[in-house]
Design an enzyme around this catalytic site. Structure first.
Site, PDB file in Angstrom:
ATOM      1  N   SER A  72       0.864  -1.186   0.000  1.00 41.87           N
ATOM      2  CA  SER A  72       0.000   0.000   0.000  1.00 41.87           C
ATOM      3  C   SER A  72       0.898   1.233   0.000  1.00 41.87           C
ATOM      4  CB  SER A  72      -0.894  -0.027   1.242  1.00 41.87           C
ATOM      5  OG  SER A  72      -1.625   1.178   1.307  1.00 41.87           O
ATOM      6  N   HIS A  96      -1.124  -1.589  -3.952  1.00 35.51           N
ATOM      7  CA  HIS A  96      -2.441  -1.139  -3.484  1.00 35.51           C
ATOM      8  C   HIS A  96      -2.411   0.385  -3.421  1.00 35.51           C
ATOM      9  CE1 HIS A  96      -6.091  -1.576  -0.902  1.00 35.51           C
ATOM     10  NE2 HIS A  96      -5.612  -0.505  -0.274  1.00 35.51           N
ATOM     11  N   ASP A 109      -4.404   3.766  -2.483  1.00 31.74           N
ATOM     12  CA  ASP A 109      -5.513   4.287  -1.695  1.00 31.74           C
ATOM     13  C   ASP A 109      -5.990   5.615  -2.266  1.00 31.74           C
ATOM     14  OD1 ASP A 109      -5.868   2.318   0.365  1.00 31.74           O
ATOM     15  OD2 ASP A 109      -3.917   2.928   1.169  1.00 31.74           O
ATOM     16  N   MET A 129      -8.551   8.548  -2.067  1.00 36.39           N
ATOM     17  CA  MET A 129      -9.472   9.132  -1.069  1.00 36.39           C
ATOM     18  C   MET A 129      -9.913  10.517  -1.516  1.00 36.39           C
ATOM     19  SD  MET A 129      -7.464   8.177   2.424  1.00 36.39           S
ATOM     20  CE  MET A 129      -6.545   6.626   2.609  1.00 36.39           C
ATOM     21  N   HIS A 135      -7.987   1.173  -4.620  1.00 32.50           N
ATOM     22  CA  HIS A 135      -8.955   1.089  -3.522  1.00 32.50           C
ATOM     23  C   HIS A 135      -9.681   2.430  -3.467  1.00 32.50           C
ATOM     24  CE1 HIS A 135      -9.582   0.671   1.144  1.00 32.50           C
ATOM     25  NE2 HIS A 135     -10.712   0.737   0.474  1.00 32.50           N
ATOM     26  N   MET A 192     -11.840   4.907  -2.026  1.00 28.65           N
ATOM     27  CA  MET A 192     -12.539   5.415  -0.842  1.00 28.65           C
ATOM     28  C   MET A 192     -13.100   6.775  -1.231  1.00 28.65           C
ATOM     29  SD  MET A 192      -9.695   4.200   1.883  1.00 28.65           S
ATOM     30  CE  MET A 192      -8.498   4.004   0.568  1.00 28.65           C
ATOM     31  N   MET A 241     -11.863  -4.381   5.558  1.00 25.07           N
ATOM     32  CA  MET A 241     -11.060  -3.357   6.236  1.00 25.07           C
ATOM     33  C   MET A 241     -10.874  -3.748   7.700  1.00 25.07           C
ATOM     34  SD  MET A 241     -10.223  -1.208   3.974  1.00 25.07           S
ATOM     35  CE  MET A 241      -9.351  -0.092   5.086  1.00 25.07           C
ATOM     36  N   GLY A 259      -8.978   5.709   5.886  1.00 24.62           N
ATOM     37  CA  GLY A 259      -8.599   7.131   5.874  1.00 24.62           C
ATOM     38  C   GLY A 259      -7.116   7.368   6.044  1.00 24.62           C
ATOM     39  N   PHE A 260      -6.484   6.528   6.843  1.00 25.28           N
ATOM     40  CA  PHE A 260      -5.081   6.787   7.149  1.00 25.28           C
ATOM     41  C   PHE A 260      -4.289   5.491   7.313  1.00 25.28           C
ATOM     42  CE2 PHE A 260      -7.743  10.176   8.707  1.00 25.28           C
ATOM     43  CZ  PHE A 260      -7.115  11.304   8.184  1.00 25.28           C
ATOM     44  N   GLY A 314      -1.125   3.509   9.264  1.00 25.97           N
ATOM     45  CA  GLY A 314      -0.537   3.569  10.601  1.00 25.97           C
ATOM     46  C   GLY A 314      -1.515   3.398  11.752  1.00 25.97           C
ATOM     47  N   ASP A 328      -6.997  -5.273   4.965  1.00 34.56           N
ATOM     48  CA  ASP A 328      -6.308  -3.990   4.820  1.00 34.56           C
ATOM     49  C   ASP A 328      -6.403  -3.185   6.109  1.00 34.56           C
ATOM     50  OD1 ASP A 328      -5.151  -1.709   3.760  1.00 34.56           O
ATOM     51  OD2 ASP A 328      -6.895  -1.140   2.546  1.00 34.56           O
ATOM     52  N   GLY A 329      -5.234  -2.901   6.696  1.00 37.47           N
ATOM     53  CA  GLY A 329      -5.190  -2.034   7.866  1.00 37.47           C
ATOM     54  C   GLY A 329      -4.512  -2.682   9.052  1.00 37.47           C
ATOM     55  N   GLY A 330      -3.369  -2.124   9.439  1.00 35.11           N
ATOM     56  CA  GLY A 330      -2.683  -2.595  10.634  1.00 35.11           C
ATOM     57  C   GLY A 330      -2.024  -3.957  10.503  1.00 35.11           C
ATOM     58  N   SER A 343       2.444   0.857   6.450  1.00 35.87           N
ATOM     59  CA  SER A 343       3.443   1.269   7.446  1.00 35.87           C
ATOM     60  C   SER A 343       4.467   0.184   7.754  1.00 35.87           C
ATOM     61  CB  SER A 343       2.781   1.629   8.770  1.00 35.87           C
ATOM     62  OG  SER A 343       1.625   2.341   8.556  1.00 35.87           O
TER      63      SER A 343
HETATM   64  C1  DX5 Z   1      -6.509   2.877   4.996  1.00 42.10           C
HETATM   65  C2  DX5 Z   1      -5.974   2.314   3.708  1.00 42.10           C
HETATM   66  C3  DX5 Z   1      -4.943   1.266   3.900  1.00 42.10           C
HETATM   67  C4  DX5 Z   1      -3.690   1.784   4.557  1.00 42.10           C
HETATM   68  C5  DX5 Z   1      -2.980   0.664   5.277  1.00 42.10           C
HETATM   69  O1  DX5 Z   1      -7.531   3.760   4.696  1.00 42.10           O
HETATM   70  O2  DX5 Z   1      -7.019   1.772   2.951  1.00 42.10           O
HETATM   71  O3  DX5 Z   1      -4.616   0.654   2.656  1.00 42.10           O
HETATM   72  O4  DX5 Z   1      -2.823   2.373   3.627  1.00 42.10           O
HETATM   73  O5  DX5 Z   1      -1.993   1.206   6.077  1.00 42.10           O
HETATM   74  P1  DX5 Z   1      -1.303   0.384   7.258  1.00 42.10           P
HETATM   75  O6  DX5 Z   1      -0.757  -0.868   6.673  1.00 42.10           O
HETATM   76  O7  DX5 Z   1      -0.250   1.333   7.771  1.00 42.10           O
HETATM   77  O8  DX5 Z   1      -2.391   0.140   8.263  1.00 42.10           O
HETATM   78 ZN    ZN Z   2      -6.495   0.570   1.259  1.00 36.43          ZN
END
Ligand code: DX5
Ligand code: ZN
Length: 234
Positions: A10, A35, A37, A39, A68, A70, A159, A164-165, A167, A192-194, A215
Protein backbone atom coordinates in the site's frame (compact mmCIF):
# COMPACT_ATOMS: atom_id res chain seq x y z
CA UNK A 1 -5.37 -24.64 4.50
CA UNK A 2 -4.18 -22.98 1.28
CA UNK A 3 -0.66 -21.70 1.75
CA UNK A 4 -0.18 -19.28 -1.13
CA UNK A 5 -0.56 -15.71 -0.01
CA UNK A 6 0.02 -12.40 -1.71
CA UNK A 7 1.54 -9.27 -0.27
CA UNK A 8 0.14 -6.03 -1.57
CA UNK A 9 2.23 -2.90 -1.02
CA UNK A 10 0.00 0.00 0.00
CA UNK A 11 1.89 3.02 -1.30
CA UNK A 12 0.18 5.38 1.13
CA UNK A 13 3.24 5.11 3.38
CA UNK A 14 5.77 5.35 0.51
CA UNK A 15 7.77 8.46 -0.33
CA UNK A 16 5.62 10.14 -2.98
CA UNK A 17 8.50 12.37 -4.07
CA UNK A 18 10.26 9.32 -5.51
CA UNK A 19 7.53 6.90 -6.40
CA UNK A 20 9.50 5.17 -9.16
CA UNK A 21 12.26 4.36 -6.70
CA UNK A 22 9.70 3.16 -4.16
CA UNK A 23 8.08 0.89 -6.76
CA UNK A 24 11.45 -0.67 -7.63
CA UNK A 25 12.35 -1.05 -3.97
CA UNK A 26 9.03 -2.76 -3.20
CA UNK A 27 9.40 -5.12 -6.17
CA UNK A 28 12.91 -6.02 -5.08
CA UNK A 29 11.49 -6.76 -1.63
CA UNK A 30 9.20 -9.36 -3.24
CA UNK A 31 5.74 -7.79 -3.09
CA UNK A 32 3.14 -9.32 -5.41
CA UNK A 33 0.98 -6.29 -6.17
CA UNK A 34 0.49 -2.61 -5.41
CA UNK A 35 -2.44 -1.14 -3.48
CA UNK A 36 -3.33 2.47 -4.21
CA UNK A 37 -5.51 4.29 -1.69
CA UNK A 38 -7.71 6.79 -3.53
CA UNK A 39 -9.47 9.13 -1.07
CA UNK A 40 -11.80 12.04 -1.76
CA UNK A 41 -12.12 13.89 1.57
CA UNK A 42 -15.82 12.91 1.75
CA UNK A 43 -16.06 9.15 2.02
CA UNK A 44 -13.06 9.39 4.35
CA UNK A 45 -11.52 12.37 6.15
CA UNK A 46 -8.42 12.48 3.93
CA UNK A 47 -7.48 13.31 0.34
CA UNK A 48 -4.95 11.36 -1.67
CA UNK A 49 -4.64 9.92 -5.13
CA UNK A 50 -6.49 10.16 -8.44
CA UNK A 51 -6.09 8.24 -11.72
CA UNK A 52 -3.11 10.33 -12.87
CA UNK A 53 -0.86 8.75 -10.25
CA UNK A 54 -1.93 5.26 -11.34
CA UNK A 55 -1.17 6.22 -14.92
CA UNK A 56 2.30 7.35 -13.83
CA UNK A 57 2.90 4.16 -11.82
CA UNK A 58 1.76 1.96 -14.71
CA UNK A 59 4.89 2.89 -16.69
CA UNK A 60 7.17 1.53 -13.99
CA UNK A 61 5.71 -1.86 -13.07
CA UNK A 62 4.05 -4.91 -14.55
CA UNK A 63 2.73 -6.05 -11.17
CA UNK A 64 -1.04 -5.79 -10.68
CA UNK A 65 -2.21 -2.35 -9.52
CA UNK A 66 -5.25 -2.31 -7.28
CA UNK A 67 -7.19 0.94 -6.89
CA UNK A 68 -8.96 1.09 -3.52
CA UNK A 69 -11.65 3.70 -4.11
CA UNK A 70 -12.54 5.42 -0.84
CA UNK A 71 -14.64 7.95 -2.72
CA UNK A 72 -18.30 8.87 -2.99
CA UNK A 73 -20.01 7.86 -6.26
CA UNK A 74 -17.29 5.37 -7.22
CA UNK A 75 -19.30 4.36 -10.26
CA UNK A 76 -18.54 7.74 -11.83
CA UNK A 77 -14.82 6.96 -11.82
CA UNK A 78 -14.61 3.30 -12.81
CA UNK A 79 -13.73 4.05 -16.44
CA UNK A 80 -11.12 6.64 -15.44
CA UNK A 81 -9.30 4.24 -13.11
CA UNK A 82 -9.54 1.42 -15.63
CA UNK A 83 -8.15 3.63 -18.38
CA UNK A 84 -5.33 4.83 -16.11
CA UNK A 85 -4.13 1.23 -15.85
CA UNK A 86 -5.64 -0.26 -12.68
CA UNK A 87 -5.99 -4.07 -12.95
CA UNK A 88 -8.21 -4.42 -9.90
CA UNK A 89 -10.86 -1.93 -8.82
CA UNK A 90 -12.11 -2.08 -5.23
CA UNK A 91 -15.36 -0.29 -4.42
CA UNK A 92 -16.85 0.30 -0.98
CA UNK A 93 -20.26 -1.23 -0.18
CA UNK A 94 -21.08 1.84 1.97
CA UNK A 95 -21.48 3.92 -1.20
CA UNK A 96 -24.54 1.90 -2.20
CA UNK A 97 -26.87 1.95 0.79
CA UNK A 98 -28.49 4.17 3.41
CA UNK A 99 -25.89 5.24 5.96
CA UNK A 100 -26.41 4.57 9.63
CA UNK A 101 -27.61 7.57 11.66
CA UNK A 102 -24.19 8.13 13.20
CA UNK A 103 -22.56 8.78 9.81
CA UNK A 104 -25.33 10.41 7.81
CA UNK A 105 -23.81 13.92 7.69
CA UNK A 106 -21.07 14.32 5.13
CA UNK A 107 -18.45 14.93 7.82
CA UNK A 108 -19.28 11.97 10.06
CA UNK A 109 -17.05 8.93 9.76
CA UNK A 110 -16.60 5.99 9.45
CA UNK A 111 -19.28 5.39 6.85
CA UNK A 112 -21.30 2.25 7.64
CA UNK A 113 -24.40 0.58 6.20
CA UNK A 114 -26.53 -2.47 6.96
CA UNK A 115 -27.98 -2.93 3.49
CA UNK A 116 -27.22 -1.76 -0.03
CA UNK A 117 -29.05 -1.25 -3.28
CA UNK A 118 -27.91 -4.62 -4.62
CA UNK A 119 -28.81 -3.81 -8.19
CA UNK A 120 -26.66 -0.71 -8.27
CA UNK A 121 -23.63 -2.28 -6.52
CA UNK A 122 -23.90 -5.36 -8.72
CA UNK A 123 -24.15 -3.09 -11.76
CA UNK A 124 -20.87 -1.35 -10.92
CA UNK A 125 -19.09 -4.64 -10.15
CA UNK A 126 -20.17 -5.95 -13.54
CA UNK A 127 -19.04 -2.75 -15.26
CA UNK A 128 -15.58 -3.24 -13.75
CA UNK A 129 -15.48 -6.80 -15.09
CA UNK A 130 -16.76 -5.76 -18.50
CA UNK A 131 -13.77 -3.45 -18.74
CA UNK A 132 -11.57 -6.52 -18.32
CA UNK A 133 -10.63 -5.67 -14.72
CA UNK A 134 -11.03 -7.57 -11.47
CA UNK A 135 -13.85 -6.36 -9.23
CA UNK A 136 -13.61 -6.32 -5.43
CA UNK A 137 -16.20 -5.14 -2.95
CA UNK A 138 -14.87 -3.56 0.26
CA UNK A 139 -16.53 -3.69 3.67
CA UNK A 140 -15.67 -1.23 6.43
CA UNK A 141 -15.17 -2.72 9.92
CA UNK A 142 -18.70 -1.86 11.05
CA UNK A 143 -20.48 -2.99 7.87
CA UNK A 144 -21.63 -6.62 7.75
CA UNK A 145 -20.97 -8.91 4.78
CA UNK A 146 -23.50 -8.23 2.06
CA UNK A 147 -23.70 -11.69 0.60
CA UNK A 148 -26.04 -10.98 -2.30
CA UNK A 149 -23.20 -9.48 -4.35
CA UNK A 150 -20.50 -12.09 -3.71
CA UNK A 151 -21.24 -13.93 -6.95
CA UNK A 152 -20.33 -10.77 -8.85
CA UNK A 153 -16.98 -10.28 -7.09
CA UNK A 154 -13.54 -11.56 -8.03
CA UNK A 155 -12.56 -10.72 -4.49
CA UNK A 156 -13.60 -9.13 -1.22
CA UNK A 157 -11.57 -6.69 0.84
CA UNK A 158 -12.22 -6.56 4.56
CA UNK A 159 -11.06 -3.36 6.24
CA UNK A 160 -9.32 -3.99 9.55
CA UNK A 161 -9.09 -0.25 10.40
CA UNK A 162 -11.52 2.60 9.75
CA UNK A 163 -10.40 3.81 6.33
CA UNK A 164 -8.60 7.13 5.87
CA UNK A 165 -5.08 6.79 7.15
CA UNK A 166 -2.10 4.47 7.26
CA UNK A 167 -0.54 3.57 10.60
CA UNK A 168 -3.67 2.70 12.58
CA UNK A 169 -4.15 -0.19 14.98
CA UNK A 170 -5.45 -3.53 13.67
CA UNK A 171 -9.06 -4.31 14.70
CA UNK A 172 -9.33 -8.05 15.56
CA UNK A 173 -13.12 -7.64 15.76
CA UNK A 174 -13.29 -8.04 11.95
CA UNK A 175 -11.78 -11.55 11.98
CA UNK A 176 -15.10 -13.43 12.43
CA UNK A 177 -16.32 -11.67 9.28
CA UNK A 178 -13.37 -13.09 7.35
CA UNK A 179 -13.97 -16.56 8.82
CA UNK A 180 -17.57 -16.41 7.70
CA UNK A 181 -16.54 -15.16 4.26
CA UNK A 182 -13.93 -17.87 3.78
CA UNK A 183 -16.58 -20.54 4.38
CA UNK A 184 -18.85 -19.27 1.61
CA UNK A 185 -16.62 -17.47 -0.90
CA UNK A 186 -13.97 -18.95 -3.16
CA UNK A 187 -12.60 -15.69 -4.66
CA UNK A 188 -9.77 -13.55 -3.31
CA UNK A 189 -9.97 -12.47 0.31
CA UNK A 190 -7.94 -9.39 1.20
CA UNK A 191 -7.40 -7.61 4.49
CA UNK A 192 -6.31 -3.99 4.82
CA UNK A 193 -5.19 -2.03 7.87
CA UNK A 194 -2.68 -2.59 10.63
CA UNK A 195 -1.13 -5.68 9.05
CA UNK A 196 2.33 -6.62 10.36
CA UNK A 197 4.20 -9.72 11.54
CA UNK A 198 2.21 -9.70 14.80
CA UNK A 199 -1.27 -9.32 13.30
CA UNK A 200 -0.81 -11.38 10.11
CA UNK A 201 -1.07 -14.83 11.80
CA UNK A 202 -4.64 -14.18 12.99
CA UNK A 203 -5.58 -12.63 9.63
CA UNK A 204 -4.27 -15.70 7.79
CA UNK A 205 -5.89 -18.12 10.21
CA UNK A 206 -9.23 -16.46 9.59
CA UNK A 207 -8.86 -17.04 5.84
CA UNK A 208 -7.35 -13.83 4.40
CA UNK A 209 -4.98 -14.54 1.52
CA UNK A 210 -4.03 -11.06 0.29
CA UNK A 211 -2.29 -9.02 2.96
CA UNK A 212 -2.19 -5.28 2.30
CA UNK A 213 0.46 -3.34 4.15
CA UNK A 214 1.67 0.26 4.21
CA UNK A 215 3.44 1.27 7.45
CA UNK A 216 4.90 -2.15 8.23
CA UNK A 217 6.48 -2.44 4.77
CA UNK A 218 7.59 1.13 4.12
CA UNK A 219 8.68 1.65 7.71
CA UNK A 220 10.90 -1.46 7.68
CA UNK A 221 14.68 -1.08 7.70
CA UNK A 222 14.79 -4.18 5.48
CA UNK A 223 11.62 -4.41 3.34
CA UNK A 224 12.75 -7.74 1.85
CA UNK A 225 12.84 -9.26 5.30
CA UNK A 226 9.47 -7.68 6.13
CA UNK A 227 7.91 -9.44 3.10
CA UNK A 228 9.69 -12.73 3.80
CA UNK A 229 8.53 -12.66 7.42
CA UNK A 230 4.90 -12.29 6.32
CA UNK A 231 5.22 -15.07 3.74
CA UNK A 232 6.87 -17.36 6.29
CA UNK A 233 3.83 -17.08 8.56
CA UNK A 234 1.67 -18.65 5.83
C1 DX5 B 1 -6.51 2.88 5.00
C2 DX5 B 1 -5.97 2.31 3.71
C3 DX5 B 1 -4.94 1.27 3.90
C4 DX5 B 1 -3.69 1.78 4.56
C5 DX5 B 1 -2.98 0.66 5.28
O1 DX5 B 1 -7.53 3.76 4.70
O2 DX5 B 1 -7.02 1.77 2.95
O3 DX5 B 1 -4.62 0.65 2.66
O4 DX5 B 1 -2.82 2.37 3.63
O5 DX5 B 1 -1.99 1.21 6.08
P1 DX5 B 1 -1.30 0.38 7.26
O6 DX5 B 1 -0.76 -0.87 6.67
O7 DX5 B 1 -0.25 1.33 7.77
O8 DX5 B 1 -2.39 0.14 8.26
ZN1 ZN C 1 -6.50 0.57 1.26
Amino acid sequence: MKTSIQISASILAADFACLEKEIKRSQAAGVDRFHIDCMDGHFVPNLTIGPVIIQAMRKHTNLPLEAHLMIEHPGDYIEAYAKAGADIIQIQAECYGPRRNACRAWDQWPKEVDTVDVKSLRGDLRRIKNLGKKAFVVFNPGTPLIKEVLDDCDGVLIMSVHPGFAGQKFMPAVLPKIEELSRIFTGGIAIDGGINAQTAPAALRSGARILITASYLYGAADPGKAVRDLKKIA
